[in-house]
Design a protein around this motif. Structure first.
Motif, PDB file in Angstrom:
ATOM      1  N   ALA A  28      17.222 -16.918 -10.260  1.00  0.00           N
ATOM      2  CA  ALA A  28      16.954 -17.960 -11.397  1.00  0.00           C
ATOM      3  C   ALA A  28      18.413 -18.464 -11.927  1.00  0.00           C
ATOM      4  O   ALA A  28      18.437 -19.721 -12.444  1.00  0.00           O
ATOM      5  N   ALA A  29      19.276 -17.432 -11.906  1.00  0.00           N
ATOM      6  CA  ALA A  29      20.600 -17.911 -12.346  1.00  0.00           C
ATOM      7  C   ALA A  29      21.396 -18.500 -11.089  1.00  0.00           C
ATOM      8  O   ALA A  29      21.692 -17.855 -10.095  1.00  0.00           O
ATOM      9  N   SER A  30      21.956 -19.766 -11.429  1.00  0.00           N
ATOM     10  CA  SER A  30      22.726 -20.369 -10.321  1.00  0.00           C
ATOM     11  C   SER A  30      23.975 -19.706  -9.650  1.00  0.00           C
ATOM     12  O   SER A  30      24.565 -19.976  -8.751  1.00  0.00           O
ATOM     13  N   ASP A  31      24.661 -18.829 -10.850  1.00  0.00           N
ATOM     14  CA  ASP A  31      25.960 -18.272 -10.355  1.00  0.00           C
ATOM     15  C   ASP A  31      25.691 -16.923  -9.778  1.00  0.00           C
ATOM     16  O   ASP A  31      26.755 -16.255  -9.214  1.00  0.00           O
ATOM     17  N   LEU A  32      24.453 -16.458  -9.589  1.00  0.00           N
ATOM     18  CA  LEU A  32      24.435 -15.173  -9.052  1.00  0.00           C
ATOM     19  C   LEU A  32      23.615 -14.999  -7.764  1.00  0.00           C
ATOM     20  O   LEU A  32      22.927 -16.012  -7.364  1.00  0.00           O
ATOM     21  N   HIS A  33      24.094 -14.383  -6.730  1.00  0.00           N
ATOM     22  CA  HIS A  33      23.560 -14.315  -5.381  1.00  0.00           C
ATOM     23  C   HIS A  33      23.216 -12.957  -4.945  1.00  0.00           C
ATOM     24  O   HIS A  33      23.910 -11.964  -5.084  1.00  0.00           O
ATOM     25  N   VAL A  34      22.191 -12.827  -4.570  1.00  0.00           N
ATOM     26  CA  VAL A  34      21.288 -11.518  -4.173  1.00  0.00           C
ATOM     27  C   VAL A  34      22.145 -11.354  -2.779  1.00  0.00           C
ATOM     28  O   VAL A  34      21.099 -12.058  -1.766  1.00  0.00           O
ATOM     29  N   ALA A  35      22.851 -10.442  -2.725  1.00  0.00           N
ATOM     30  CA  ALA A  35      23.530 -10.382  -1.157  1.00  0.00           C
ATOM     31  C   ALA A  35      22.641  -9.301  -0.366  1.00  0.00           C
ATOM     32  O   ALA A  35      22.883  -9.681   0.885  1.00  0.00           O
ATOM     33  N   GLY A  36      22.032  -8.592  -0.907  1.00  0.00           N
ATOM     34  CA  GLY A  36      21.074  -7.581  -0.076  1.00  0.00           C
ATOM     35  C   GLY A  36      20.401  -6.786  -1.159  1.00  0.00           C
ATOM     36  O   GLY A  36      20.657  -6.680  -2.209  1.00  0.00           O
ATOM     37  N   GLU A  37      19.558  -5.900  -0.425  1.00  0.00           N
ATOM     38  CA  GLU A  37      18.815  -4.659  -0.999  1.00  0.00           C
ATOM     39  C   GLU A  37      18.890  -3.414  -0.029  1.00  0.00           C
ATOM     40  O   GLU A  37      19.361  -3.300   0.724  1.00  0.00           O
ATOM     41  N   ALA A  38      18.685  -2.431  -1.144  1.00  0.00           N
ATOM     42  CA  ALA A  38      18.626  -1.081  -0.306  1.00  0.00           C
ATOM     43  C   ALA A  38      17.479  -0.251  -0.819  1.00  0.00           C
ATOM     44  O   ALA A  38      17.236  -0.355  -2.141  1.00  0.00           O
ATOM     45  N   SER A  39      16.971   0.731  -0.090  1.00  0.00           N
ATOM     46  CA  SER A  39      15.772   1.621  -0.852  1.00  0.00           C
ATOM     47  C   SER A  39      16.305   2.912  -1.141  1.00  0.00           C
ATOM     48  O   SER A  39      15.655   3.468  -1.871  1.00  0.00           O
ATOM     49  N   THR A  40      17.208   3.498  -0.773  1.00  0.00           N
ATOM     50  CA  THR A  40      17.832   4.744  -1.092  1.00  0.00           C
ATOM     51  C   THR A  40      19.375   4.753  -1.401  1.00  0.00           C
ATOM     52  O   THR A  40      19.925   3.806  -0.733  1.00  0.00           O
ATOM     53  N   GLY A  41      19.731   5.905  -1.862  1.00  0.00           N
ATOM     54  CA  GLY A  41      21.409   5.963  -2.220  1.00  0.00           C
ATOM     55  C   GLY A  41      22.013   5.725  -0.670  1.00  0.00           C
ATOM     56  O   GLY A  41      22.945   5.184  -0.891  1.00  0.00           O
ATOM     57  N   LEU A  42      21.458   6.519   0.052  1.00  0.00           N
ATOM     58  CA  LEU A  42      22.621   6.437   1.354  1.00  0.00           C
ATOM     59  C   LEU A  42      22.459   5.190   2.026  1.00  0.00           C
ATOM     60  O   LEU A  42      23.625   4.725   2.546  1.00  0.00           O
ATOM     61  N   GLU A  43      21.323   4.671   2.161  1.00  0.00           N
ATOM     62  CA  GLU A  43      21.234   2.963   2.536  1.00  0.00           C
ATOM     63  C   GLU A  43      22.454   2.088   1.517  1.00  0.00           C
ATOM     64  O   GLU A  43      22.889   1.222   2.251  1.00  0.00           O
ATOM     65  N   ALA A  44      22.345   2.592   0.334  1.00  0.00           N
ATOM     66  CA  ALA A  44      23.225   1.802  -0.483  1.00  0.00           C
ATOM     67  C   ALA A  44      24.670   1.786  -0.255  1.00  0.00           C
ATOM     68  O   ALA A  44      25.542   0.901  -0.278  1.00  0.00           O
ATOM     69  N   LEU A  45      24.952   3.028   0.282  1.00  0.00           N
ATOM     70  CA  LEU A  45      26.438   3.422   0.645  1.00  0.00           C
ATOM     71  C   LEU A  45      26.694   2.367   1.831  1.00  0.00           C
ATOM     72  O   LEU A  45      27.864   1.715   1.919  1.00  0.00           O
ATOM     73  N   ASP A  46      25.816   2.328   2.620  1.00  0.00           N
ATOM     74  CA  ASP A  46      26.108   1.507   3.835  1.00  0.00           C
ATOM     75  C   ASP A  46      26.146   0.034   3.692  1.00  0.00           C
ATOM     76  O   ASP A  46      27.024  -0.953   4.137  1.00  0.00           O
ATOM     77  N   ARG A  47      25.204  -0.374   2.759  1.00  0.00           N
ATOM     78  CA  ARG A  47      25.101  -1.893   2.564  1.00  0.00           C
ATOM     79  C   ARG A  47      26.568  -2.264   1.709  1.00  0.00           C
ATOM     80  O   ARG A  47      26.855  -3.552   1.764  1.00  0.00           O
ATOM     81  N   VAL A  48      26.775  -1.349   0.757  1.00  0.00           N
ATOM     82  CA  VAL A  48      27.897  -1.667   0.077  1.00  0.00           C
ATOM     83  C   VAL A  48      29.158  -2.074   1.079  1.00  0.00           C
ATOM     84  O   VAL A  48      29.924  -2.879   0.889  1.00  0.00           O
ATOM     85  N   ASP A  49      29.158  -1.237   2.096  1.00  0.00           N
ATOM     86  CA  ASP A  49      30.254  -1.383   3.189  1.00  0.00           C
ATOM     87  C   ASP A  49      29.951  -2.670   3.948  1.00  0.00           C
ATOM     88  O   ASP A  49      31.302  -3.122   4.310  1.00  0.00           O
ATOM     89  N   GLU A  50      28.960  -3.221   4.165  1.00  0.00           N
ATOM     90  CA  GLU A  50      28.647  -4.221   4.865  1.00  0.00           C
ATOM     91  C   GLU A  50      28.640  -5.446   4.295  1.00  0.00           C
ATOM     92  O   GLU A  50      29.113  -6.279   4.524  1.00  0.00           O
ATOM     93  N   LEU A  51      28.234  -5.331   2.868  1.00  0.00           N
ATOM     94  CA  LEU A  51      27.985  -6.762   2.058  1.00  0.00           C
ATOM     95  C   LEU A  51      29.380  -6.927   1.015  1.00  0.00           C
ATOM     96  O   LEU A  51      29.403  -8.102   0.603  1.00  0.00           O
ATOM     97  N   HIS A  52      29.929  -5.877   0.776  1.00  0.00           N
ATOM     98  CA  HIS A  52      31.007  -5.863  -0.297  1.00  0.00           C
ATOM     99  C   HIS A  52      30.279  -6.620  -1.632  1.00  0.00           C
ATOM    100  O   HIS A  52      31.145  -7.643  -2.080  1.00  0.00           O
ATOM    101  N   PRO A  53      29.395  -6.185  -2.227  1.00  0.00           N
ATOM    102  CA  PRO A  53      29.010  -6.722  -3.397  1.00  0.00           C
ATOM    103  C   PRO A  53      29.962  -6.671  -4.558  1.00  0.00           C
ATOM    104  O   PRO A  53      30.678  -5.696  -4.757  1.00  0.00           O
ATOM    105  N   ASP A  54      29.653  -7.725  -5.497  1.00  0.00           N
ATOM    106  CA  ASP A  54      30.546  -7.397  -6.765  1.00  0.00           C
ATOM    107  C   ASP A  54      29.983  -6.295  -7.732  1.00  0.00           C
ATOM    108  O   ASP A  54      30.378  -5.795  -8.516  1.00  0.00           O
TER     109      ASP A  54
END
Length: 223
Positions: A28-54
Motif C-alpha cells: 500500500a506504500a508506493s516506496d516499498l517493494h516486497v522483494a520476496g518471501e521465506a517460510s523458514t530461517g534457512l530459506e531466509a538466508l538463501d533469499r537474502v543472498d538472491e534478492l539483496h533486500p534492504d
C-alpha cells in the motif's frame, strides 16, 4: 519483467496468511517493494543472498532454523540488511538476544499498518525502531535476566567512552532521540550525531538498541 523500485523488503514467516497480510500492508506504500518471501530461517538466508533486500521482517518462531538463529547469521555477514524482529509475543530472552545481535528493531505482529511502514522506512534509512512500550518491557526483562557478571562486563565496555559520550549513551539508553539529547544537553544535533557514531564505533555495536541494552546491563543509575 517488473522493475524493482523503492525499499526492498523480504518477509520471513512460516504462516502464509501472515505473509500475505504483511505484503498487503507494505504494498500500500508506493516506496516499498516486497522483494520476496521465506517460510523458514534457512530459506531466509538463501533469499537474502538472491534478492539483496534492504529490510527483512523476521518472525522468531519457525520450524527448522528459527528467526533468531537466522538473524544472527545474517548480521554476522558484511553489509547485512536491516532486520526487524516481528512476532506475536511481547518480550522474552529470545528478543533480547536478537537485539543484542544487532537487529534494528522489534515490532509486534498487530502493529498498525502505518507504524509498520514507518518502521521499515526508518530501518532502511539506517535508523532503528523500538516502540516505547516494548522498550519498557525489554528493560524490565533485562533487569531480571542478569546478575553481577553481566553488569561488570557492561561497565567495563562502557569504560572506553569519554565522559560526554557516556552521558549521551545513557540518554540513548533512556530512549531519547538525537534531537531530545541535543535539547537536554544544550548541544547541536550534529554534535550528538558525532557522539553517537563514536559510541557505536568504540563499543563495537551496530545499533542504538544495542547501546541501550548495554547501558541497562551496566545499571549506572544504581550507584
Amino acid at each position: 519483467m517488473t522493475r524493482d523500485v523503492g525499499i526492498r523488503v523480504l518477509i520471513v514467516d512460516d504462516d502464509p496468511v501472515v505473509r500475505f497480510g504483511l505484503a498487503m500492508m507494505l504494498r500500500a506504500a508506493s516506496d516499498l517493494h516486497v522483494a520476496g518471501e521465506a517460510s523458514t530461517g534457512l530459506e531466509a538466508l538463501d533469499r537474502v543472498d538472491e534478492l539483496h533486500p534492504d529490510v527483512v521482517l523476521m518472525d522468531v518462531r519457525m520450524p527448522g532454523m528459527d528467526g533468531l538463529t537466522a538473524t544472527e547469521h545474517l548480521l554476522s555477514r558484511p553489509d547485512p540488511p536491516g532486520i526487524i524482529v516481528l512476532t506475536t509475543f511481547d518480550a522474552d530472552d529470545t528478543v533480547l538476544r536478537a537485539l543484542r545481535a544487532g537487529a534494528a528493531g522489534f515490532l509486534l505482529k498487530d502493529t498498525p499498518p502505518h507504524e509498520l511502514v514507518g518502521a521499515v522506512r526508518a530501518v532502511a534509512s539506517g535508523s532503528h525502531t523500538l516502540s516505547a512500550d516494548v522498550t519498557r518491557r525489554l528493560i524490565d526483562l533485562a533487569d531480571t535476566a542478569h546478575g553481577r557478571p553481566r553488569r561488570a562486563a557492561a561497565r567495563e565496555r562502557l569504560g572506553v567512552l569519554a565522559p560526554r559520550e557516556l552521558e549521551v549513551a545513557k540518554e540513548v539508553g533512556a530512549g531519547l532521540s538525537n534531537a531530545q539529547i541535543a535539547g537536554r544537553h544544550h548541544i547541536s544535533l550534529p554534535t550528538v550525531k558525532t557522539h553517537v557514531s563514536s559510541i557505536l564505533t568504540k563499543l563495537g555495536v551496530a545499533s542504538r538498541v544495542q547501546v541501550a541494552l548495554l547501558v541497562q546491563d551496566a545499571e549506572l543509575d544504581d550507584d
